[in-house]
Design a protein around this motif. Structure first.
Motif, PDB file in Angstrom:
ATOM      1  N   GLY A   1      30.242  31.106  69.226  1.00 32.56           N
ATOM      2  CA  GLY A   1      31.265  31.526  70.178  1.00 32.56           C
ATOM      3  C   GLY A   1      32.646  31.033  69.842  1.00 32.56           C
TER       4      GLY A   1
ATOM      5  N   GLU B   1      42.330  36.454  79.238  1.00 30.20           N
ATOM      6  CA  GLU B   1      41.073  35.938  78.663  1.00 30.20           C
ATOM      7  C   GLU B   1      41.348  34.999  77.487  1.00 30.20           C
ATOM      8  OE1 GLU B   1      42.299  38.929  78.253  1.00 30.20           O
ATOM      9  OE2 GLU B   1      42.173  39.378  76.113  1.00 30.20           O
TER      10      GLU B   1
ATOM     11  N   ARG C   1      40.119  25.765  82.109  1.00 35.42           N
ATOM     12  CA  ARG C   1      39.783  27.189  82.049  1.00 35.42           C
ATOM     13  C   ARG C   1      40.007  27.804  83.430  1.00 35.42           C
ATOM     14  NH1 ARG C   1      33.692  28.175  80.747  1.00 35.42           N
ATOM     15  NH2 ARG C   1      34.532  30.277  80.859  1.00 35.42           N
TER      16      ARG C   1
ATOM     17  N   GLU D   1      34.765  32.909  77.481  1.00 34.09           N
ATOM     18  CA  GLU D   1      33.938  31.809  76.962  1.00 34.09           C
ATOM     19  C   GLU D   1      34.330  31.458  75.520  1.00 34.09           C
ATOM     20  OE1 GLU D   1      31.902  30.373  79.146  1.00 34.09           O
ATOM     21  OE2 GLU D   1      31.627  28.852  77.570  1.00 34.09           O
ATOM     22  N   HIS D   2      34.598  32.482  74.705  1.00 33.24           N
ATOM     23  CA  HIS D   2      34.916  32.187  73.295  1.00 33.24           C
ATOM     24  C   HIS D   2      36.243  31.444  73.175  1.00 33.24           C
ATOM     25  CE1 HIS D   2      38.077  35.180  72.427  1.00 33.24           C
ATOM     26  NE2 HIS D   2      37.446  35.945  73.289  1.00 33.24           N
TER      27      HIS D   2
ATOM     28  N   GLU E   1      35.409  27.810  74.033  1.00 33.48           N
ATOM     29  CA  GLU E   1      34.619  27.211  72.955  1.00 33.48           C
ATOM     30  C   GLU E   1      35.497  26.956  71.721  1.00 33.48           C
ATOM     31  OE1 GLU E   1      32.088  25.916  73.663  1.00 33.48           O
ATOM     32  OE2 GLU E   1      31.079  25.555  71.758  1.00 33.48           O
TER      33      GLU E   1
ATOM     34  N   ARG F   1      37.880  23.205  85.572  1.00 32.19           N
ATOM     35  CA  ARG F   1      38.148  24.536  86.107  1.00 32.19           C
ATOM     36  C   ARG F   1      39.401  24.582  86.990  1.00 32.19           C
ATOM     37  NH1 ARG F   1      33.451  23.172  85.116  1.00 32.19           N
ATOM     38  NH2 ARG F   1      33.562  21.625  86.772  1.00 32.19           N
TER      39      ARG F   1
END
Ligand SMILES: NC(=O)c1ccc[n+]([C@@H]2O[C@H](COP(=O)([O-])OP(=O)(O)OC[C@H]3O[C@@H](n4cnc5c(N)ncnc54)[C@H](O)[C@@H]3O)[C@@H](O)[C@H]2O)c1
Length: 255
Positions: free
Chosen positions: A6, A144, A165, A171-172, A175, A192
């Protein structure tokens, strides 16, 4: 190069704002193997940054002197690092770390400009000390790929990596930044930023502490130095609350 499922490989990095934080962050990213450009609107800041990474208190020459780097590693990192006044060139990177002064209007404008000039795959990270990452991401068409990467001063030494985040961060993206932070020798913690709750831990807790420390001074209970001394002795902190503020804003330069 360390890979993780990822995570995208980060080979080129731009750092926007080459002041106290940006210059040290650029140095660390170059040491981690990234081709790095540090951009600033001030020629003086660019000159200072150049000096700091080579011969400053936390520069590579000092690391060689202390045996933390070999002379070859230091020269290789310097060869990967440039400071420039060319914004467009700096934007041609896999990842951009924004380190301009803590003004929301400036952060928003910078992210708008970055979104327009950087390639579509570029991740945009902010080193803001406390503005909402979701708010900054909303200034772009790539929420994103927008994330908070909060560093601590001095960035060359501190292992702190608070990665923020939002609901929209892919997600990538998380990561990729987490893996790169580890590659930089940091100790990443992903937190978060939600619509209801402000996504910063370190400065929220620090803010509560500095407010109470200031209250002790305002009430005439103790001086700044006395508060600092008590906190250092009681909790074995390296510096007290006021010393922390002074050091962080000056880049921990010796008086
Ligand atoms: N100093 C700290 O301890 C610390 C720690 C964590 C996060 N931060 C955050 O890092 C960011 C930078 O802080 P700093 O302490 O490095 O500030 P600084 O004032 O030392 O550096 C900011 C640099 O940005 C440059 N700049 C101003 N406008 C610009 C623009 N439009 N484009 C490019 N460069 C521009 C300035 O010339 C200056 O060199 C802030 O958001 C701050 O809250 C600071």
């Amino acid at each position: 190069m360390t890979r993780s499922e990822g995570a995208a490989p980060i080979e080129t990095v731009g750092v926007i704002g080459a002041g106290v934080m940006g210059s040290g962050i650029a140095q660390i990213l170059a040491l981690a193997g990234c081709e790095t450009i540090g951009f600033d609107i001030s020629k003086e800041a660019l000159d200072e940054a150049h000096k700091a990474v080579r011969s400053g208190r936390y520069g590579v020459e000092k690391s060689v002197e202390l045996g933390k780097l070999t002379a070859d590693e230091a020269e290789a990192a310097l060869a990967r690092l440039r400071f420039s006044d060319d914004f467009d060139e700096t934007c041609q990177a896999d990842l951009i770390v924004e380190c301009v002064p803590e003004r929301l209007d400036l952060k928003i404008k910078t992210f708008r400009d970055l979104d327009q000039r950087a390639p579509g795959h570029t991740i945009l990270a902010s080193n803001t000390s406390g503005f909402s990452i979701a708010g900054i991401a909303a200034a772009t068409d790539r929420p994103e790929r927008v994330i908070g990467w909060h560093w601590a001063s001095p960035p060359v030494i501190s292992r702190f990596a608070e990665i923020i985040r939002t609901k929209g961060t892919a997600e990538h993206t998380v990561e990729t930044v987490r893996v790169l932070a580890s590659r930089c020798g940091k100790n990443p913690v992903v937190i978060r930023d939600t619509a209801m709750h402000w996504g910063f831990v370190a400065n929220r807790v620090y803010g509560a502490m500095i407010r109470e420390a200031s209250r002790c001074v305002d009430e005439g209970i103790a001086s700044h130095d006395e508060v600092d001394q008590l906190m250092v002795d009681c909790f074995r902190w390296p510096v007290g609350p006021f010393g922390m503020t002074k050091g962080a804003t000056s880049g921990w330069k010796k008086d």
